[in-house]
Write an enzyme that holds these catalytic residues in place. Structure first.
Site, PDB file in Angstrom:
ATOM      1  N   GLU A 117       0.820  -1.206   0.000  1.00  0.00           N
ATOM      2  CA  GLU A 117       0.000   0.000   0.000  1.00  0.00           C
ATOM      3  C   GLU A 117       0.861   1.267   0.000  1.00  0.00           C
ATOM      4  OE1 GLU A 117      -2.561  -0.824   3.317  1.00  0.00           O
ATOM      5  OE2 GLU A 117      -4.050  -1.796   2.036  1.00  0.00           O
ATOM      6  N   HIS A 141      -1.792   2.850   8.995  1.00  0.00           N
ATOM      7  CA  HIS A 141      -2.986   2.052   8.696  1.00  0.00           C
ATOM      8  C   HIS A 141      -2.996   0.813   9.568  1.00  0.00           C
ATOM      9  CE1 HIS A 141      -5.950  -0.461   6.883  1.00  0.00           C
ATOM     10  NE2 HIS A 141      -5.074  -1.278   6.335  1.00  0.00           N
ATOM     11  N   HIS A 143      -5.798  -2.436  11.406  1.00  0.00           N
ATOM     12  CA  HIS A 143      -7.073  -3.152  11.358  1.00  0.00           C
ATOM     13  C   HIS A 143      -7.720  -3.089  12.738  1.00  0.00           C
ATOM     14  CE1 HIS A 143      -5.286  -5.656   7.804  1.00  0.00           C
ATOM     15  NE2 HIS A 143      -5.516  -4.393   7.493  1.00  0.00           N
ATOM     16  N   GLU A 171     -13.538  13.208  24.939  1.00  0.00           N
ATOM     17  CA  GLU A 171     -12.330  13.787  24.349  1.00  0.00           C
ATOM     18  C   GLU A 171     -12.331  13.753  22.821  1.00  0.00           C
ATOM     19  OE1 GLU A 171     -11.224   9.536  25.626  1.00  0.00           O
ATOM     20  OE2 GLU A 171     -12.399  11.221  26.385  1.00  0.00           O
ATOM     21  N   HIS A 212     -12.437  -2.850   6.591  1.00  0.00           N
ATOM     22  CA  HIS A 212     -10.989  -3.036   6.428  1.00  0.00           C
ATOM     23  C   HIS A 212     -10.199  -2.443   7.591  1.00  0.00           C
ATOM     24  CE1 HIS A 212      -7.303  -2.685   3.492  1.00  0.00           C
ATOM     25  NE2 HIS A 212      -6.948  -3.047   4.705  1.00  0.00           N
TER      26      HIS A 212
END
Length: 274
Positions: A117, A141, A143, A171, A212
């Site tokens: 990616e 990134h 999961h 918050e 995802h």
């Protein structure tokens, strides 16, 4: 002194370990990239390979990142191995003078490439660099399971996700007052998801990837990891509340969200409020 003794490498490796400890990186899931400063690159040069790797075209172009250097996780590498074998798990890549190709200058000693990616990361670095006047340096990134769960039950809109997350923990409007973007499900690693995420990241620090995971950005590792952690915890709170079987009986009102933003000196995205 080794490459991995440098302060920036220690912070990068710690972030990978923290993400693994949270349970966000099953098998080889997730990826992390960091755009190095000139001083950091200079501190690394003595450790660079005598002969850099071959140039590899990315299929995308970020002219404002020409000549930059990035630390990246390797494709197919496991976050759980980063701290015990960083030279096998990580790499430093140089971007060419056109901003369309990379080459490895350190790391992945047993072969490999930066994360599959990387083109998505690179294009979003380009967008966030422009949007923040160069302040953004980290793209992460992961999961995140509770947030992924919400993508199966909430409408896939920026407004719906932002409101649920803001109202789930006090918050949240302070940490991400601009809300989050939502990208519908797409095959990862390709040009389509890269471009769709770029459109969201022009406006947001974070983008939800439906079914995802989560894609976040920030100026440093603490801020970026903190954003990921805050969003996932808010999603977890919402999932726990809904699992009690009573539905949501009370939550933070829109005027309450406005009051939080006022008292903490942040600008909340007003069009997401009633």
């Amino acid at each position: 002194m080794a490459m991995t003794d440098l302060p920036i490498m220690k912070r990068y490796i710690r972030t990978c370990r923290d993400g693994w400890d949270q349970g966000w990186h099953e098998r080889n899931g997730g990826n992390l990239t960091y755009r190095l400063t000139k001083a950091e690159v200079d501190s690394m040069r003595t450790f660079f390979n005598d002969k850099p790797g071959e140039w590899v075209n990315m299929g995308v172009t970020g002219a404002n990142l020409a000549g930059e250097y990035f630390i990246a996780t390797g494709s197919g590498k496991f976050f759980r191995n980063v701290d015990i074998d960083p030279e096998d798990s990580l790499c430093v890549v140089e971007i060419n003078d056109k901003g369309d190709s990379w080459r490895i200058v350190w790391g992945l000693v047993n072969g490999g490439r930066p994360t599959s990616e990387f083109p998505t990361h690179f294009m979003n670095h380009s967008v966030r660099c422009a949007a923040t006047n160069g302040a953004c340096r980290v793209i992460y990134h992961a999961h995140t399971p509770n947030l992924i769960a919400l993508t199966y039950v909430l409408p896939l809109t920026d407004r719906d996700f932002s409101r649920v997350l803001w109202q789930s923990a006090t918050e949240c409007p302070v940490v991400f007052p601009g809300g989050v973007g939502v990208v519908p499900w797409m095959v990862p690693g390709g040009a389509e998801i890269a471009m769709a995420t770029c459109e969201k990241m022009k406006e947001y620090d974070a983008a939800v990837w439906a079914h995802h995971g989560l894609f976040v950005s920030g100026p440093d590792f603490d801020t970026t990891f903190g954003l990921m952690h805050t969003i996932e915890k808010a999603a977890q709170i919402y999932v726990l509340a809904m699992s009690c079987g009573q539905g949501i009986r009370q939550t933070i009102s829109d005027d309450g969200l406005r009051a939080i933003a006022h008292d903490f000196g942040v600008k909340i995205k007003e069009e997401f409020l009633d």
